[in-house]
Design an enzyme around this catalytic site. Structure first.
Site, mmCIF file in Angstrom:
data_model
loop_
_atom_site.group_PDB
_atom_site.id
_atom_site.type_symbol
_atom_site.label_atom_id
_atom_site.label_comp_id
_atom_site.label_asym_id
_atom_site.label_seq_id
_atom_site.Cartn_x
_atom_site.Cartn_y
_atom_site.Cartn_z
ATOM 1 N N SER A 42 0.842 -1.188 0.000
ATOM 2 C CA SER A 42 0.000 0.000 0.000
ATOM 3 C C SER A 42 0.878 1.239 0.000
ATOM 4 O O SER A 42 2.049 1.199 0.404
ATOM 5 C CB SER A 42 -0.891 0.010 1.244
ATOM 6 O OG SER A 42 -1.570 1.249 1.377
ATOM 7 N N TYR A 54 -3.241 -1.516 9.501
ATOM 8 C CA TYR A 54 -3.060 -1.698 8.060
ATOM 9 C C TYR A 54 -1.634 -1.335 7.648
ATOM 10 O O TYR A 54 -0.977 -2.073 6.908
ATOM 11 C CB TYR A 54 -4.076 -0.836 7.320
ATOM 12 C CG TYR A 54 -4.128 -1.040 5.835
ATOM 13 C CD1 TYR A 54 -4.852 -2.094 5.287
ATOM 14 C CD2 TYR A 54 -3.487 -0.163 4.971
ATOM 15 C CE1 TYR A 54 -4.928 -2.275 3.918
ATOM 16 C CE2 TYR A 54 -3.554 -0.328 3.598
ATOM 17 C CZ TYR A 54 -4.278 -1.390 3.073
ATOM 18 O OH TYR A 54 -4.343 -1.562 1.701
#
Length: 296
Positions: free
Chosen positions: A145, A158
């Site tokens: 990400s 995350y």
């Protein structure tokens, strides 16, 4: 990898979003595709879509956080196609709303890590030994990400999981360079997919809305930052290609970016223009942390 035609690809999280885009693009290049998703119907729909265009595809309902299930997946794919040359560890989950690290429960961290990191590690652990035995060029893509490259307040679980994916991928790229296997890290920015509804996969009692999790925005408002504000859930029309690092886009162009990176053995794949200022600030801070030359 110069030639994708005739190779076999395994793509996890391929029942929709970026995974679907990657699976379709690999199939368009002539690859056989094992479409893997925790949602059986979604996997079957994408496999059927590929088959309707004349390519071979199989559908597999697999929870990538379950190592035994991933072993079973590998057995099925090798029985069907005989080899795997391309592995895309793409399945992932996230939490909504964004929350402070101290308001993120241990169970939240564990759930996100099990899918986002251990899911990648399971794929790596199961497939790489067999891929090493297969002659010719091979390639692995691990979905990370943009949150692993820049700081995203309220997104600790995350970001931690995706940073772990980066560490594994960097080490693996160095190791596998001598084994004929390339490794790329996919760093998506704001791509509108169903990942924002990930908690549908948890029991009702574990879901954030049932627990009344305090949103990060209650601590500090950051207007204009869609990553922090979690605006991915708002229904808007999005372009396929981003003009800025924070613009939401469809996942449609992701597959082409990934295929091009596989062919060029790129170490990194970004779906958006690089957030240069943030990256430079992090790099400068790292350099500033080094011991300064002695002034004798």
């Amino acid at each position: 990898m110069k030639e994708i035609k005739g190779r076999t690809a395994v793509v996890t999280g391929a029942g929709g979003g970026m995974g679907r885009s990657i699976a379709l693009e690999l199939a368009a290049e002539g690859a056989n595709v094992a479409v893997v998703d925790i949602d059986k119907a979604a996997a079957e729909a994408v496999a059927a879509e590929i088959g309707a265009k004349g390519s071979r595809a199989t559908a597999h309902a697999v929870d990538v956080s379950d190592l035994d299930a991933v072993w079973g997946l590998a057995d099925e794919v090798y029985a069907e196609f005989g080899s795997v040359e391309i592995l895309v560890n793409n399945a992932g989950v996230t939490l909504r709303p964004f929350r402070a690290s101290w308001d993120t429960s241990y169970e939240d961290y564990e759930w996100v890590m099990k899918v986002n990191f251990w899911g990648v590690l399971n794929g790596h652990h199961v497939f790489v030994p067999r891929m090493r035995e297969t002659p010719g060029e091979k390639h692995i893509v691990n979905t990370s990400s943009m949150a692993s490259l820049i700081s995203v307040a309220g997104h600790s679980a995350y970001s931690a999981a995706k940073s772990a994916v980066d560490g594994l991928s960097h080490a693996a790229r160095g190791e596998l360079a001598t084994q004929g296997i390339g490794v790329s890290i996919l760093h998506p920015g704001p791509v509108r997919t169903r990942i924002v509804t990930s908690e549908r996969l948890r029991s009702e009692a574990e879901r954030s809305e049932a627990r009344g999790v305090k949103p990060w925005s209650d601590y500090v408002q950051q207007p204009g930052n869609p990553i922090v504000e979690g605006k991915a859930e708002e229904p808007v029309t999005d372009p396929d290609v981003a003009a800025t690092p924070l613009e939401y886009i469809t996942p449609n162009a992701t597959g082409r970016l990934v295929v091009d990176a596989i062919k060029a053995n790129k170490p990194h794949i970004l779906t958006h223009p690089a957030p240069v200022a943030e990256l430079q600030a992090r790099f400068d801070a790292v350099l500033a942390g080094a011991p300064q030359p002695r002034q004798d």
